[in-house]
Design a protein around this motif. Structure first.
Motif, short mmCIF file in Angstrom:
data_model
loop_
_atom_site.label_atom_id
_atom_site.label_comp_id
_atom_site.label_asym_id
_atom_site.label_seq_id
_atom_site.Cartn_x
_atom_site.Cartn_y
_atom_site.Cartn_z
N GLU A 72 0.83 -1.21 0.00
CA GLU A 72 0.00 0.00 0.00
C GLU A 72 0.86 1.26 0.00
OE1 GLU A 72 -3.19 2.31 2.88
OE2 GLU A 72 -2.65 0.23 3.32
N ARG A 73 1.90 1.24 0.81
CA ARG A 73 2.81 2.41 0.84
C ARG A 73 3.51 2.61 -0.49
NH1 ARG A 73 5.10 3.86 6.57
NH2 ARG A 73 5.38 5.97 5.90
N ALA A 74 3.96 1.51 -1.08
CA ALA A 74 4.65 1.62 -2.37
C ALA A 74 3.71 2.17 -3.43
CB ALA A 74 5.19 0.25 -2.78
N ARG A 75 2.47 1.76 -3.41
CA ARG A 75 1.51 2.25 -4.40
C ARG A 75 1.20 3.74 -4.18
NH1 ARG A 75 -1.66 -1.37 -7.28
NH2 ARG A 75 -1.19 -3.56 -6.91
N ASN A 76 0.95 4.11 -2.94
CA ASN A 76 0.54 5.50 -2.66
C ASN A 76 1.69 6.49 -2.75
OD1 ASN A 76 -2.12 4.76 -2.23
ND2 ASN A 76 -1.83 4.47 -0.04
N GLU A 77 2.82 6.15 -2.18
CA GLU A 77 3.92 7.12 -2.09
C GLU A 77 4.84 7.08 -3.31
OE1 GLU A 77 5.89 6.66 1.65
OE2 GLU A 77 4.03 6.93 2.79
N LEU A 78 5.04 5.90 -3.87
CA LEU A 78 6.00 5.78 -4.97
C LEU A 78 5.34 5.59 -6.33
CD1 LEU A 78 8.55 3.45 -3.16
CD2 LEU A 78 8.64 5.93 -3.40
N GLY A 79 4.03 5.32 -6.34
CA GLY A 79 3.33 5.14 -7.60
C GLY A 79 3.65 3.82 -8.29
N LEU A 80 4.04 2.81 -7.53
CA LEU A 80 4.40 1.53 -8.12
C LEU A 80 3.15 0.73 -8.47
CD1 LEU A 80 7.35 0.50 -5.80
CD2 LEU A 80 7.47 1.62 -8.02
N ILE A 81 3.27 -0.08 -9.50
CA ILE A 81 2.18 -0.96 -9.91
C ILE A 81 2.72 -2.37 -10.02
CG2 ILE A 81 0.86 0.83 -11.08
CD1 ILE A 81 2.05 -0.17 -13.71
N LYS A 82 1.81 -3.35 -9.89
CA LYS A 82 2.22 -4.75 -9.99
C LYS A 82 2.40 -5.14 -11.44
CE LYS A 82 0.04 -6.85 -5.96
NZ LYS A 82 -0.99 -7.81 -5.53
N GLU A 83 3.11 -6.22 -11.60
CA GLU A 83 3.31 -6.75 -12.94
C GLU A 83 1.97 -7.25 -13.46
OE1 GLU A 83 5.89 -10.35 -14.80
OE2 GLU A 83 6.85 -9.11 -13.26
N GLY A 84 1.65 -6.88 -14.70
CA GLY A 84 0.39 -7.28 -15.31
C GLY A 84 -0.73 -6.29 -15.08
N GLU A 85 -0.54 -5.29 -14.25
CA GLU A 85 -1.56 -4.28 -14.02
C GLU A 85 -1.40 -3.15 -15.03
OE1 GLU A 85 -2.48 -4.46 -9.25
OE2 GLU A 85 -1.06 -2.96 -9.96
N THR A 86 -2.49 -2.44 -15.27
CA THR A 86 -2.46 -1.29 -16.16
C THR A 86 -2.75 -0.05 -15.33
OG1 THR A 86 -3.31 -2.66 -17.95
CG2 THR A 86 -3.44 -0.29 -18.25
N PHE A 87 -1.95 0.95 -15.54
CA PHE A 87 -2.07 2.19 -14.78
C PHE A 87 -2.88 3.19 -15.60
CE2 PHE A 87 -0.42 6.48 -13.80
CZ PHE A 87 -0.79 6.54 -12.48
N TYR A 88 -3.91 3.74 -15.00
CA TYR A 88 -4.73 4.76 -15.65
C TYR A 88 -4.65 6.04 -14.82
CZ TYR A 88 -6.87 0.98 -18.28
OH TYR A 88 -7.08 -0.09 -19.09
N ARG A 89 -4.42 7.14 -15.49
CA ARG A 89 -4.43 8.44 -14.83
C ARG A 89 -5.61 9.23 -15.37
NH1 ARG A 89 0.62 12.32 -14.04
NH2 ARG A 89 1.39 10.27 -13.48
N ILE A 90 -6.46 9.68 -14.48
CA ILE A 90 -7.63 10.44 -14.88
C ILE A 90 -7.34 11.91 -14.63
CG2 ILE A 90 -10.07 10.85 -14.46
CD1 ILE A 90 -10.21 7.91 -13.53
N ILE A 91 -7.33 12.67 -15.70
CA ILE A 91 -7.02 14.09 -15.61
C ILE A 91 -8.34 14.86 -15.76
CG2 ILE A 91 -5.77 16.01 -16.66
CD1 ILE A 91 -3.75 13.93 -17.66
N PRO A 92 -8.66 15.70 -14.79
CA PRO A 92 -9.90 16.45 -14.91
C PRO A 92 -9.83 17.46 -16.04
CG PRO A 92 -8.68 17.14 -12.97
CD PRO A 92 -7.94 15.99 -13.59
N SER A 93 -10.95 17.67 -16.70
CA SER A 93 -10.96 18.62 -17.82
C SER A 93 -10.82 20.04 -17.29
CB SER A 93 -12.24 18.46 -18.62
OG SER A 93 -13.34 18.85 -17.82
N LEU A 94 -10.29 20.88 -18.13
CA LEU A 94 -10.11 22.29 -17.76
C LEU A 94 -11.45 23.00 -17.74
CD1 LEU A 94 -6.95 23.15 -19.86
CD2 LEU A 94 -7.10 22.66 -17.43
N ASP A 95 -12.39 22.49 -18.51
CA ASP A 95 -13.71 23.11 -18.61
C ASP A 95 -14.67 22.39 -17.68
OD1 ASP A 95 -15.33 25.06 -19.67
OD2 ASP A 95 -16.15 23.72 -21.20
#
Length: 97
Positions: A72-95
């Motif tokens: 949990e710490r590695a995921r939250n603080e370092l942004g690590l993901i497990k092998e085989g997982e896909t990372f998605y970043r959701i960026i809020p729209s400017l509008d």
């Protein structure tokens, strides 16, 4: 008669000297009140630090015992993901109306 006046003057001057020392001298009442406030402040700081130490000790205990806390710490603080997982970043729209 003169002796009574002399004794009265001595007693009044002694009273004034003691009152001066009580209010303005070393270890006076205002100094005592300031020190008392400082003690209360230090006690509050100590209580806060004790609480923080307890939280840190619990965190250390979690890290020693389980791998879930480490993951949990590695995921939250370092942004690590497990092998085989896909990372998605959701960026809020400017509008964002």
């Amino acid at each position: 008669m003169w002796q009574n006046k002399i004794i009265l003057v001595i007693l009044v001057s002694l009273l004034c000297a003691l009152q001066y020392r009580l209010w303005f001298g070393k270890r006076s009442i205002p100094e005592y009140l300031a020190l008392q406030a400082e003690v209360e402040q230090r006690q509050q700081q100590n209580a806060n630090l004790t609480q923080r130490n307890k939280l840190l000790a619990a965190d250390i205990n979690d890290l020693k015992i389980g791998l879930d806390a480490i993951e949990e710490r590695a995921r939250n603080e370092l942004g690590l993901i497990k092998e085989g997982e896909t990372f998605y970043r959701i960026i809020p729209s400017l509008d964002s109306n």
